[in-house]
Design a protein around this motif. Structure first.
Motif, PDB file in Angstrom:
ATOM      1  N   ALA A  86       1.006  -1.224  -0.078  1.00 11.08           N
ATOM      2  CA  ALA A  86      -0.322  -0.458   0.150  1.00 11.08           C
ATOM      3  C   ALA A  86       0.961   1.257   0.184  1.00 11.08           C
ATOM      4  O   ALA A  86       0.588   2.238  -0.698  1.00 11.08           O
ATOM      5  CB  ALA A  86      -1.009   0.000   1.426  1.00 11.08           C
ATOM      6  N   THR A  87       1.932   1.528   0.651  1.00 10.92           N
ATOM      7  CA  THR A  87       2.410   2.485   0.384  1.00 10.92           C
ATOM      8  C   THR A  87       3.316   2.978  -0.926  1.00 10.92           C
ATOM      9  O   THR A  87       3.996   3.583  -0.843  1.00 10.92           O
ATOM     10  CB  THR A  87       3.987   2.612   1.448  1.00 10.92           C
ATOM     11  OG1 THR A  87       4.940   1.240   1.448  1.00 10.92           O
ATOM     12  CG2 THR A  87       3.090   2.327   3.328  1.00 10.92           C
ATOM     13  N   LEU A  88       3.583   1.842  -1.676  1.00 12.13           N
ATOM     14  CA  LEU A  88       3.754   2.341  -2.922  1.00 12.13           C
ATOM     15  C   LEU A  88       2.967   3.091  -3.767  1.00 12.13           C
ATOM     16  O   LEU A  88       2.784   3.334  -4.530  1.00 12.13           O
ATOM     17  CB  LEU A  88       4.494   1.152  -3.678  1.00 12.13           C
ATOM     18  CG  LEU A  88       5.301   0.301  -2.884  1.00 12.13           C
ATOM     19  CD1 LEU A  88       5.775  -0.457  -3.554  1.00 12.13           C
ATOM     20  CD2 LEU A  88       7.059   1.336  -2.856  1.00 12.13           C
ATOM     21  N   MET A  89       1.381   2.893  -3.579  1.00 11.95           N
ATOM     22  CA  MET A  89       0.607   4.103  -3.335  1.00 11.95           C
ATOM     23  C   MET A  89      -0.340   4.667  -3.519  1.00 11.95           C
ATOM     24  O   MET A  89       0.238   5.744  -2.110  1.00 11.95           O
ATOM     25  CB  MET A  89      -0.794   2.846  -3.322  1.00 11.95           C
ATOM     26  CG  MET A  89      -0.937   1.114  -4.427  1.00 11.95           C
ATOM     27  SD  MET A  89      -2.113   0.291  -3.738  1.00 11.95           S
ATOM     28  CE  MET A  89      -1.726  -1.103  -4.534  1.00 11.95           C
ATOM     29  N   THR A  90      -1.081   5.722  -4.115  1.00 13.27           N
ATOM     30  CA  THR A  90      -1.854   6.654  -3.817  1.00 13.27           C
ATOM     31  C   THR A  90      -2.860   6.529  -3.104  1.00 13.27           C
ATOM     32  O   THR A  90      -3.486   5.258  -3.495  1.00 13.27           O
ATOM     33  CB  THR A  90      -2.029   7.804  -5.167  1.00 13.27           C
ATOM     34  OG1 THR A  90      -3.038   7.166  -6.128  1.00 13.27           O
ATOM     35  CG2 THR A  90      -0.168   7.862  -5.943  1.00 13.27           C
ATOM     36  N   PRO A  91      -2.967   7.371  -2.692  1.00  6.47           N
ATOM     37  CA  PRO A  91      -4.449   7.222  -0.958  1.00  6.47           C
ATOM     38  C   PRO A  91      -5.768   6.254  -2.812  1.00  6.47           C
ATOM     39  O   PRO A  91      -6.729   5.329  -2.412  1.00  6.47           O
ATOM     40  CB  PRO A  91      -4.870   8.383  -0.373  1.00  6.47           C
ATOM     41  CG  PRO A  91      -3.200   9.073  -1.063  1.00  6.47           C
ATOM     42  CD  PRO A  91      -2.695   9.028  -1.901  1.00  6.47           C
ATOM     43  N   ILE A  92      -5.622   7.756  -3.619  1.00  8.40           N
ATOM     44  CA  ILE A  92      -7.174   6.627  -4.939  1.00  8.40           C
ATOM     45  C   ILE A  92      -7.112   5.568  -5.224  1.00  8.40           C
ATOM     46  O   ILE A  92      -7.834   5.222  -5.058  1.00  8.40           O
ATOM     47  CB  ILE A  92      -6.467   8.019  -5.432  1.00  8.40           C
ATOM     48  CG1 ILE A  92      -8.221   7.721  -6.033  1.00  8.40           C
ATOM     49  CG2 ILE A  92      -5.513   7.914  -6.686  1.00  8.40           C
ATOM     50  CD1 ILE A  92      -9.663   7.757  -5.182  1.00  8.40           C
ATOM     51  N   THR A  93      -5.461   5.408  -5.690  1.00  6.78           N
ATOM     52  CA  THR A  93      -5.268   3.561  -6.182  1.00  6.78           C
ATOM     53  C   THR A  93      -5.572   3.039  -4.911  1.00  6.78           C
ATOM     54  O   THR A  93      -6.099   1.918  -5.592  1.00  6.78           O
ATOM     55  CB  THR A  93      -4.449   3.353  -6.634  1.00  6.78           C
ATOM     56  OG1 THR A  93      -3.477   5.154  -7.307  1.00  6.78           O
ATOM     57  CG2 THR A  93      -3.757   2.553  -7.338  1.00  6.78           C
ATOM     58  N   LEU A  94      -5.125   3.645  -3.701  1.00  6.17           N
ATOM     59  CA  LEU A  94      -5.221   2.293  -3.100  1.00  6.17           C
ATOM     60  C   LEU A  94      -6.781   1.972  -3.003  1.00  6.17           C
ATOM     61  O   LEU A  94      -7.455   1.417  -2.217  1.00  6.17           O
ATOM     62  CB  LEU A  94      -4.638   2.676  -1.442  1.00  6.17           C
ATOM     63  CG  LEU A  94      -4.877   1.886  -0.022  1.00  6.17           C
ATOM     64  CD1 LEU A  94      -4.212   0.312  -0.222  1.00  6.17           C
ATOM     65  CD2 LEU A  94      -4.289   2.502   1.316  1.00  6.17           C
ATOM     66  N   SER A  95      -7.604   2.701  -2.120  1.00  5.19           N
ATOM     67  CA  SER A  95      -9.223   2.886  -2.284  1.00  5.19           C
ATOM     68  C   SER A  95      -9.798   2.353  -2.973  1.00  5.19           C
ATOM     69  O   SER A  95     -10.907   1.381  -2.812  1.00  5.19           O
ATOM     70  CB  SER A  95      -9.366   4.550  -2.072  1.00  5.19           C
ATOM     71  OG  SER A  95     -11.426   4.904  -1.828  1.00  5.19           O
ATOM     72  N   LEU A  96      -9.005   2.782  -4.810  1.00  5.11           N
ATOM     73  CA  LEU A  96     -10.376   2.125  -5.565  1.00  5.11           C
ATOM     74  C   LEU A  96      -9.614   0.491  -5.522  1.00  5.11           C
ATOM     75  O   LEU A  96     -10.531  -0.375  -5.709  1.00  5.11           O
ATOM     76  CB  LEU A  96      -9.307   2.876  -7.307  1.00  5.11           C
ATOM     77  CG  LEU A  96      -9.888   3.634  -7.259  1.00  5.11           C
ATOM     78  CD1 LEU A  96      -8.894   4.320  -8.146  1.00  5.11           C
ATOM     79  CD2 LEU A  96     -11.258   3.902  -7.790  1.00  5.11           C
ATOM     80  N   THR A  97      -8.658   0.016  -5.616  1.00  2.60           N
ATOM     81  CA  THR A  97      -8.135  -1.545  -5.523  1.00  2.60           C
ATOM     82  C   THR A  97      -8.859  -2.253  -4.447  1.00  2.60           C
ATOM     83  O   THR A  97      -9.019  -3.494  -4.411  1.00  2.60           O
ATOM     84  CB  THR A  97      -6.924  -1.593  -5.066  1.00  2.60           C
ATOM     85  OG1 THR A  97      -5.954  -1.187  -5.958  1.00  2.60           O
ATOM     86  CG2 THR A  97      -6.065  -2.634  -4.460  1.00  2.60           C
ATOM     87  N   VAL A  98      -9.132  -1.334  -2.986  1.00  6.58           N
ATOM     88  CA  VAL A  98     -10.028  -2.159  -1.560  1.00  6.58           C
ATOM     89  C   VAL A  98     -11.688  -1.909  -2.200  1.00  6.58           C
ATOM     90  O   VAL A  98     -12.228  -3.337  -1.748  1.00  6.58           O
ATOM     91  CB  VAL A  98      -9.606  -1.093  -0.501  1.00  6.58           C
ATOM     92  CG1 VAL A  98     -11.021  -1.672   0.534  1.00  6.58           C
ATOM     93  CG2 VAL A  98      -8.635  -1.608   0.442  1.00  6.58           C
ATOM     94  N   THR A  99     -11.787  -1.371  -3.485  1.00  9.48           N
ATOM     95  CA  THR A  99     -13.785  -1.398  -3.271  1.00  9.48           C
ATOM     96  C   THR A  99     -13.292  -2.533  -4.598  1.00  9.48           C
ATOM     97  O   THR A  99     -14.550  -3.443  -4.442  1.00  9.48           O
ATOM     98  CB  THR A  99     -13.220  -0.148  -4.019  1.00  9.48           C
ATOM     99  OG1 THR A  99     -13.430   0.913  -3.486  1.00  9.48           O
ATOM    100  CG2 THR A  99     -14.972   0.145  -4.639  1.00  9.48           C
TER     101      THR A  99
END
Length: 391
Positions: free
Chosen positions: A359-372
Motif C-alpha cells: 500500500a505504501t507504494l500507491m497513492t491514496p486514491i489507488t489504494l481506495s480503488l483497489t480495496v473497493t
C-alpha cells in the motif's frame, strides 16, 4: 410481588407480531445513528493507536447497550405502552450518552458514564418488574444480569471520577466484566447461571434487528463521505474518491444482505439451539462488522481529504483495516450460522493482507480503488457460488 407488573408484556407466541420488528424499535435505533456517527468522528479526530483504542471502548459500550435492548424487545412486546415508555426513556439517555462521546475521556466522562449505566440498569430493572409474575426463567436471568451490571457500573463510575490517565484502565475492566458476564451465562453464586433454554429467541426478529443496524452503520458511512465531499472542491481526484467510497459501501451491503442476512434468519429459526447461535453470531461477532464500517467511514474521509500524494500509516490502517474487520466479521458469522467458511471471504482477506504490504507504494486514491475492487469481487463471487449451490 406488590411492585411488579400484573399485565403480561411478553410477545404473544403464535401471533402475527411475534417476530415482527415494531416501528418503535426502528425509532429507538435512530439514537444509534447519532451514537455511531459520533464514534466515527471521534475516531477521525483521534486516529492514533491510543485514540483508536478509546474509540473501540466507546463503540463496545454503544454496542452493548444496543444488543441487550434488542434481546429485551425480542421477548417483550413493543406495542405495549409500558415497553414503549421504557424505550423512550432509553432513547433520551442514549441521546445524552451520544452527546458526551466526543469528550467522553475528559470533560464529559461523568455524563457519558451516568447515561450508559442508567440505560443498562434501568432496562434490566424494568424487565425484573415486568416479568416477575409472568416468566420466572427470564425474570431470574435479569436478576443475575442486574447484579453483574451493578458491579460493572461501579467500575464505570470509578473511572469517570479518577484522573484521565487511569480512566481507561477502569473502563477496560468494566467492559471486560460485562462481556465476560454473557460468556459465563451471568453466573451468580447462590443464583446459578442462565441456560440456553432461557435464552430462546425469535431468529427472524434478531436477524432483522441486526440487519437494520447494519443498514444504519452503512448509512452513517455514506453520510460521512457525502458531507465531506459536499464541502470540497470537485476535482477529478475527489470525484473518483467519492465514487469509490460509494461503491465500496454498496459492496459491503451486498456482502451482508444479498445472501446471508435472510438465510441466517431461517437457519436460526429452524435450529435446535437458537440461543447459542444468536449469542455468538449476533451478540459478539456482529460488533466486528460494525467496527469495520466505522473504520471505513474514517478511511473515506481521509482519502477524500488527500486523494493524491503518498499513503501514510494512518491511511493504510483505515483503508485496509476497516474492510478487513468487516470481512472477518462476515466470515465468522457465516461460520457460526452456516458451519462453513466462504472461500470468497477467505480470498478477500488474503488479498487485503497482500495489499497492506504494497500500500505504501500507491497513492491514496489507488489504494481506495483497489480495496473497493476487492470488496466488489468478494460480493460477486459469493453471489455466484450461492446461486450455483441452489441449482
Amino acid at each position: 410481588m406488590i411492585f411488579t407488573s400484573r399485565r403480561n408484556v411478553l410477545r404473544e407466541k403464535g401471533s402475527a407480531t411475534e417476530h415482527k420488528v415494531a416501528f418503535v424499535e426502528l425509532f429507538f435505533d435512530l439514537v444509534f445513528v447519532f451514537a455511531v456517527t459520533q464514534t466515527a468522528h471521534f475516531l477521525i479526530e483521534n486516529f492514533s493507536p491510543l485514540g483508536g483504542f478509546k474509540a473501540l471502548i466507546i463503540l463496545l459500550a454503544v454496542w452493548w447497550v444496543w444488543i441487550f435492548t434488542s434481546w429485551v424487545t425480542n421477548w417483550v412486546d413493543p406495542q405495549k405502552v409500558e415497553v414503549r415508555l421504557m424505550l423512550f426513556v432509553l432513547m433520551l439517555a442514549g441521546m445524552v450518552m451520544s452527546v458526551a462521546i466526543p469528550h467522553a475521556f475528559d470533560t464529559t466522562a461523568l455524563l457519558f458514564v451516568s447515561a450508559y449505566v442508567f440505560m443498562q440498569l434501568s432496562r434490566n430493572i424494568f424487565m425484573c418488574w415486568a416479568l416477575a409474575q409472568h416468566h420466572q426463567g427470564i425474570y431470574k436471568n435479569f436478576v443475575r444480569i442486574s447484579i453483574w451490571f451493578l458491579l460493572s457500573g461501579a467500575l464505570w463510575f470509578a473511572g469517570a471520577l479518577s484522573d484521565p490517565e487511569g480512566r481507561l484502565y477502569w473502563w477496560v475492566a468494566a467492559l471486560a466484566l460485562e462481556y465476560l458476564s454473557a460468556a459465563v451465562y451471568f453466573y451468580v453464586p447462590g443464583l446459578g447461571r442462565s441456560t440456553l433454554e432461557d435464552w430462546n429467541i425469535s431468529g427472524e426478529h434478531m436477524a432483522e434487528r441486526c440487519g437494520l443496524l447494519m443498514i444504519i452503520a452503512l448509512g452513517e458511512s455514506l453520510l460521512v463521505s457525502g458531507s465531506t465531499f459536499a464541502h470540497m472542491a470537485w476535482t477529478n481526484a475527489t470525484i473518483v474518491a467519492f465514487l469509490s467510497a460509494f461503491v465500496s459501501t454498496v459492496a459491503m451491503w451486498w456482502i451482508y444482505f444479498s445472501v446471508s442476512a435472510e438465510h441466517a434468519a431461517h437457519k436460526i429459526a429452524s435450529s435446535n439451539n437458537p440461543g447459542q447461535i444468536a449469542r455468538l453470531g449476533y451478540t459478539y461477532i456482529h460488533i466486528l462488522m460494525v467496527m469495520g464500517v466505522v473504520i471505513v467511514a474514517a478511511a473515506d474521509e481521509f482519502v477524500l481529504a488527500h486523494p493524491e500524494g503518498h499513503v501514510d500509516i494512518k491511511m493504510l490502517v483505515a483503508c485496509v483495516g476497516g474492510p478487513f474487520a468487516y470481512l472477518l466479521g462476515n466470515l465468522l458469522f457465516k461460520r457460526v450460522v452456516f458451519n462453513e467458511y466462504p472461500r470468497s471471504h477467505l480470498a478477500g482477506l488474503v488479498a487485503l493482507a497482500f495489499l497492506a504490504a504494497a500500500a505504501t507504494l500507491m497513492t491514496p486514491i489507488t489504494l481506495s480503488l483497489t480495496v473497493t475492487a476487492i470488496l466488489v469481487l468478494v460480493g460477486g463471487w459469493e453471489t455466484v457460488a450461492v446461486q450455483r449451490n441452489m441449482r
